[in-house]
Design a protein around this motif. Structure first.
Motif, PDB file in Angstrom:
ATOM      1  N   UNK A   1       0.828  -1.207   0.000  1.00  0.00           N
ATOM      2  CA  UNK A   1       0.000   0.000   0.000  1.00  0.00           C
ATOM      3  C   UNK A   1       0.861   1.254   0.000  1.00  0.00           C
ATOM      4  N   UNK A   2       2.131   1.138   0.427  1.00  0.00           N
ATOM      5  CA  UNK A   2       3.080   2.235   0.311  1.00  0.00           C
ATOM      6  C   UNK A   2       2.802   3.427   1.201  1.00  0.00           C
ATOM      7  N   UNK A   3       2.303   3.205   2.416  1.00  0.00           N
ATOM      8  CA  UNK A   3       2.036   4.313   3.331  1.00  0.00           C
ATOM      9  C   UNK A   3       3.338   4.797   3.990  1.00  0.00           C
ATOM     10  N   UNK A   4       3.384   6.096   4.372  1.00  0.00           N
ATOM     11  CA  UNK A   4       4.539   6.582   5.127  1.00  0.00           C
ATOM     12  C   UNK A   4       4.700   5.773   6.422  1.00  0.00           C
ATOM     13  N   UNK A   5       5.908   5.372   6.715  1.00  0.00           N
ATOM     14  CA  UNK A   5       6.204   4.555   7.909  1.00  0.00           C
ATOM     15  C   UNK A   5       5.422   3.254   7.906  1.00  0.00           C
ATOM     16  N   UNK A   6       4.975   2.826   6.712  1.00  0.00           N
ATOM     17  CA  UNK A   6       4.178   1.599   6.622  1.00  0.00           C
ATOM     18  C   UNK A   6       4.934   0.371   7.058  1.00  0.00           C
ATOM     19  N   UNK A   7       6.251   0.349   6.810  1.00  0.00           N
ATOM     20  CA  UNK A   7       7.042  -0.807   7.205  1.00  0.00           C
ATOM     21  C   UNK A   7       7.068  -0.998   8.711  1.00  0.00           C
ATOM     22  N   UNK A   8       7.364   0.071   9.435  1.00  0.00           N
ATOM     23  CA  UNK A   8       7.412   0.001  10.893  1.00  0.00           C
ATOM     24  C   UNK A   8       6.040  -0.317  11.473  1.00  0.00           C
ATOM     25  N   UNK A   9       4.998   0.291  10.905  1.00  0.00           N
ATOM     26  CA  UNK A   9       3.641   0.039  11.390  1.00  0.00           C
ATOM     27  C   UNK A   9       3.236  -1.404  11.131  1.00  0.00           C
ATOM     28  N   UNK A  10       3.645  -1.949   9.981  1.00  0.00           N
ATOM     29  CA  UNK A  10       3.315  -3.334   9.660  1.00  0.00           C
ATOM     30  C   UNK A  10       4.003  -4.289  10.631  1.00  0.00           C
ATOM     31  N   UNK A  11       5.270  -4.037  10.954  1.00  0.00           N
ATOM     32  CA  UNK A  11       5.976  -4.878  11.926  1.00  0.00           C
ATOM     33  C   UNK A  11       5.259  -4.842  13.271  1.00  0.00           C
ATOM     34  N   UNK A  12       4.876  -3.648  13.723  1.00  0.00           N
ATOM     35  CA  UNK A  12       4.183  -3.518  15.006  1.00  0.00           C
ATOM     36  C   UNK A  12       2.846  -4.265  14.996  1.00  0.00           C
ATOM     37  N   UNK A  13       2.098  -4.142  13.890  1.00  0.00           N
ATOM     38  CA  UNK A  13       0.809  -4.814  13.787  1.00  0.00           C
ATOM     39  C   UNK A  13       0.969  -6.326  13.781  1.00  0.00           C
ATOM     40  N   UNK A  14       1.979  -6.811  13.060  1.00  0.00           N
ATOM     41  CA  UNK A  14       2.216  -8.254  12.991  1.00  0.00           C
ATOM     42  C   UNK A  14       2.601  -8.798  14.362  1.00  0.00           C
ATOM     43  N   UNK A  15       3.523  -8.127  15.035  1.00  0.00           N
ATOM     44  CA  UNK A  15       3.975  -8.598  16.349  1.00  0.00           C
ATOM     45  C   UNK A  15       2.819  -8.590  17.347  1.00  0.00           C
ATOM     46  N   UNK A  16       2.031  -7.511  17.352  1.00  0.00           N
ATOM     47  CA  UNK A  16       0.898  -7.436  18.273  1.00  0.00           C
ATOM     48  C   UNK A  16      -0.120  -8.543  18.004  1.00  0.00           C
ATOM     49  N   UNK A  17      -0.445  -8.760  16.727  1.00  0.00           N
ATOM     50  CA  UNK A  17      -1.407  -9.800  16.389  1.00  0.00           C
ATOM     51  C   UNK A  17      -0.909 -11.186  16.726  1.00  0.00           C
ATOM     52  N   UNK A  18       0.361 -11.462  16.392  1.00  0.00           N
ATOM     53  CA  UNK A  18       0.938 -12.777  16.691  1.00  0.00           C
ATOM     54  C   UNK A  18       0.967 -13.033  18.188  1.00  0.00           C
ATOM     55  N   UNK A  19       1.415 -12.050  18.969  1.00  0.00           N
ATOM     56  CA  UNK A  19       1.507 -12.246  20.420  1.00  0.00           C
ATOM     57  C   UNK A  19       0.131 -12.450  21.045  1.00  0.00           C
ATOM     58  N   UNK A  20      -0.865 -11.736  20.529  1.00  0.00           N
ATOM     59  CA  UNK A  20      -2.223 -11.919  21.053  1.00  0.00           C
ATOM     60  C   UNK A  20      -2.716 -13.335  20.768  1.00  0.00           C
ATOM     61  N   UNK A  21      -2.544 -13.796  19.518  1.00  0.00           N
ATOM     62  CA  UNK A  21      -2.999 -15.135  19.160  1.00  0.00           C
ATOM     63  C   UNK A  21      -2.227 -16.222  19.876  1.00  0.00           C
ATOM     64  N   UNK A  22      -0.911 -16.074  19.946  1.00  0.00           N
ATOM     65  CA  UNK A  22      -0.096 -17.088  20.614  1.00  0.00           C
ATOM     66  C   UNK A  22      -0.351 -17.120  22.117  1.00  0.00           C
ATOM     67  N   UNK A  23      -0.596 -15.956  22.707  1.00  0.00           N
ATOM     68  CA  UNK A  23      -0.886 -15.924  24.140  1.00  0.00           C
ATOM     69  C   UNK A  23      -2.199 -16.634  24.452  1.00  0.00           C
ATOM     70  N   UNK A  24      -3.202 -16.435  23.595  1.00  0.00           N
ATOM     71  CA  UNK A  24      -4.468 -17.139  23.784  1.00  0.00           C
ATOM     72  C   UNK A  24      -4.273 -18.650  23.673  1.00  0.00           C
TER      73      UNK A  24
END
Length: 202
Positions: A48-71
């Motif tokens: 999608x090419x958003x400004x700071x999209x790379x950093x935001x994508x990493x944060x979103x992935x880590x948050x989602x993975x940790x939530x799912x794995x913690x459950x």
């Protein structure tokens, strides 16, 4: 499918990253994760090419993975034996469940760290780790490091793919093309990564 991905890339940044986090949460759930294209979602978000999209994508992935794995970890901690002997255990298969426990016995936190790079086991290992009573702090620390490494790899692939697609004359929607090129790049990169992980998991 192409139109859906194009619409995905046109979402507002906050909604796009929130949706990416939800996709990664679902990707971390046993059985459901097999049906969820987490890698494709990361590449599409980067495309999608958003400004700071790379950093935001990493944060979103880590948050989602940790939530799912913690459950999954908590489910394994409280209901592991019941789940293993029930319908979920039958769907997963005793051989896979036993293999996940063997990996954890052999490698402990190192296996949790590399779990994102192990298809199928990435969703099963947190469940098994909970059942084996691994300390949650150790689990979540290793899981966070592994998720960050996996997300960083895919974001880097996505950025490389988007750069390559930008060189193509008359290229179609960048979100779709970035995802396609990124998946092509991911094959050999992940194959080499998994070969190197054998030394860790061995």
């Amino acid at each position: 499918m192409t139109d859906l991905l194009a619409q995905f890339g046109q979402l507002p940044t906050t909604l796009l990253m929130g949706l990416l986090g939800v996709v990664m949460l679902a990707d971390a759930v046993p059985l459901l994760g097999v049906l969820v294209p987490g890698d494709a979602a990361v590449l599409a978000a980067v495309g999608a090419g958003r400004p700071a999209g790379g950093a935001a994508a990493v944060a979103a992935v880590v948050a989602g993975c940790l939530a799912g794995w913690s459950l999954s970890f908590l489910a394994g901690r409280h209901w592991g034996a019941r789940l293993r002997s029930g319908r979920l255990g039958a769907w997963i298969g005793e051989s896979r469940w036993a293999a996940a426990e063997t990996l954890l016995h052999r490698g402990g936190g190192r296996i949790v760290l590399v779990a994102p790079f192990l298809p199928v086991f990435n969703a099963l290992l947190p469940l098994a780790a909970g059942g084996l009573r691994m300390p949650y702090r150790r689990f979540v620390t290793c899981a966070a490091l592994g998720a960050t490494a996996w997300a960083g790899l895919y974001v880097a692939l996505g950025l490389a793919a988007r750069t390559l697609t930008g060189l193509l004359p008359g290229a179609p929607d960048p979100t779709v093309l970035t995802m396609a090129v990124g998946l092509l790049l991911a094959g050999p990169v992940l194959l080499g990564t998994r070969r190197r992980l054998r030394a860790v998991t061995g």
